[in-house]
Design an enzyme around this catalytic site. Structure first.
Site, short mmCIF file in Angstrom:
data_model
loop_
_atom_site.label_atom_id
_atom_site.label_comp_id
_atom_site.label_asym_id
_atom_site.label_seq_id
_atom_site.Cartn_x
_atom_site.Cartn_y
_atom_site.Cartn_z
N HIS A 17 1.02 -6.19 1.14
CA HIS A 17 2.21 -5.39 1.48
C HIS A 17 3.44 -5.94 0.76
CE1 HIS A 17 0.04 -4.57 5.55
NE2 HIS A 17 -0.02 -3.46 4.85
N LYS A 41 -5.00 4.19 14.86
CA LYS A 41 -5.12 2.75 15.12
C LYS A 41 -4.36 2.29 16.36
CE LYS A 41 -5.08 1.61 10.16
NZ LYS A 41 -4.34 0.90 9.12
N ARG A 92 -5.46 0.67 -2.87
CA ARG A 92 -6.37 -0.45 -3.16
C ARG A 92 -7.63 0.02 -3.86
NH1 ARG A 92 -5.88 -2.37 2.83
NH2 ARG A 92 -5.48 -0.16 2.84
N SER A 130 -4.69 -5.79 6.73
CA SER A 130 -4.31 -6.43 8.00
C SER A 130 -5.57 -6.70 8.83
CB SER A 130 -3.36 -5.52 8.79
OG SER A 130 -2.20 -5.27 8.04
P1 ADP Z 1 -1.57 2.31 7.87
O1 ADP Z 1 -1.85 2.04 9.31
O2 ADP Z 1 -0.60 3.44 7.63
O3 ADP Z 1 -2.83 2.44 7.03
P2 ADP Z 1 -1.14 -0.34 6.67
O4 ADP Z 1 -0.20 -1.33 7.24
O5 ADP Z 1 -2.60 -0.62 6.75
O6 ADP Z 1 -0.75 1.03 7.37
O7 ADP Z 1 -0.78 -0.05 5.14
C1 ADP Z 1 0.49 0.38 4.76
C2 ADP Z 1 0.51 0.70 3.29
O8 ADP Z 1 0.26 -0.46 2.52
C3 ADP Z 1 -0.52 1.74 2.83
O9 ADP Z 1 0.07 2.51 1.80
C4 ADP Z 1 -1.64 0.88 2.27
O10 ADP Z 1 -2.41 1.58 1.31
C5 ADP Z 1 -0.84 -0.24 1.64
N1 ADP Z 1 -1.58 -1.50 1.54
C6 ADP Z 1 -2.23 -2.15 2.52
N2 ADP Z 1 -2.79 -3.30 2.07
C7 ADP Z 1 -2.50 -3.36 0.75
C8 ADP Z 1 -2.83 -4.28 -0.31
N3 ADP Z 1 -3.59 -5.35 -0.10
N4 ADP Z 1 -2.34 -4.02 -1.54
C9 ADP Z 1 -1.61 -2.91 -1.76
N5 ADP Z 1 -1.28 -2.00 -0.84
C10 ADP Z 1 -1.72 -2.21 0.40
#
Ligand code: ADP
Length: 162
Positions: A17, A41, A92, A130
């Site tokens: 992130h 989620k 990703r 996460s």
């Molecule tokens: P959500 O619950 O909306 O999926 P996340 O917190 O999992 O929220 O992800 C938020 C954003 O960050 C999304 O656009 C996701 O694709 C991106 N993201 C999550 N992990 C990574 C990573 N390791 N590298 C790049 N982008 C990421």
């Protein structure tokens, strides 16, 4: 001013992130990171909205044009409210694409002025999510390479006690 929003659950924020935030901050005048509740989620969050906001604030404090907020509602409406020109998303793998593509088209219908900008994940954090952090940490593994240094101890403390 060109403001972008970067929405997500951030439960908790990871180095993946932070990489997207840092790169988006170079492309836009301001990046507003928005902690949202993902309906798929919502019963599985390990951290409260307040904790997730606090973590993001702490790990972005050196990025002057990055701000953190939370919102519970339609992203397209939030974008209008804060006058954002774009939504930033991290991609990703192909598996992220279908859902993100659908969300992007929906947001465009609801708010035709809103563009979605996809940034490809850094090769080093392609695997990172996460959920990976929560899984590894709760089983006693080392997550120092996965999460920002400023928040690692708090993440470990909470996940090992639950
Ligand atoms: P959500 O619950 O909306 O999926 P996340 O917190 O999992 O929220 O992800 C938020 C954003 O960050 C999304 O656009 C996701 O694709 C991106 N993201 C999550 N992990 C990574 C990573 N390791 N590298 C790049 N982008 C990421």
């Amino acid at each position: 001013m060109r403001r972008a929003i970067y929405p997500g659950s951030f439960d908790p924020a990871t180095l993946g992130h932070l990489d997207i935030i840092t790169r988006a901050a170079k492309l836009f005048d301001e990046v507003l990171v928005v902690v949202m509740t993902n309906v798929k989620k919502k019963n599985n969050y390990a951290f409260t909205v307040e904790e997730r906001v606090d973590f993001l604030e702490r790990c972005t404090k050196n990025l002057e044009n990055v701000k953190v907020d939370s919102y519970n509602g339609l992203l397209a409406e939030y974008a209008k409210k804060v006058d954002a020109v774009a939504v930033v998303k991290g991609l990703r793998a192909v598996s992220d694409f279908e859902d993100e593509f659908q969300q992007s088209l929906t947001n465009k219908k609801l708010n035709p002025d809103l563009e979605t900008v996809f940034l490809t994940a850094d090769a080093d954090s392609m695997f990172l999510s996460s959920s990976v952090v929560k899984q590894v940490c709760s089983l006693g593994g080392d997550v120092y390479d996965f999460v920002p240094e400023e928040i690692s101890e708090d993440i470990i403390k909470k996940l090992r006690n639950t």
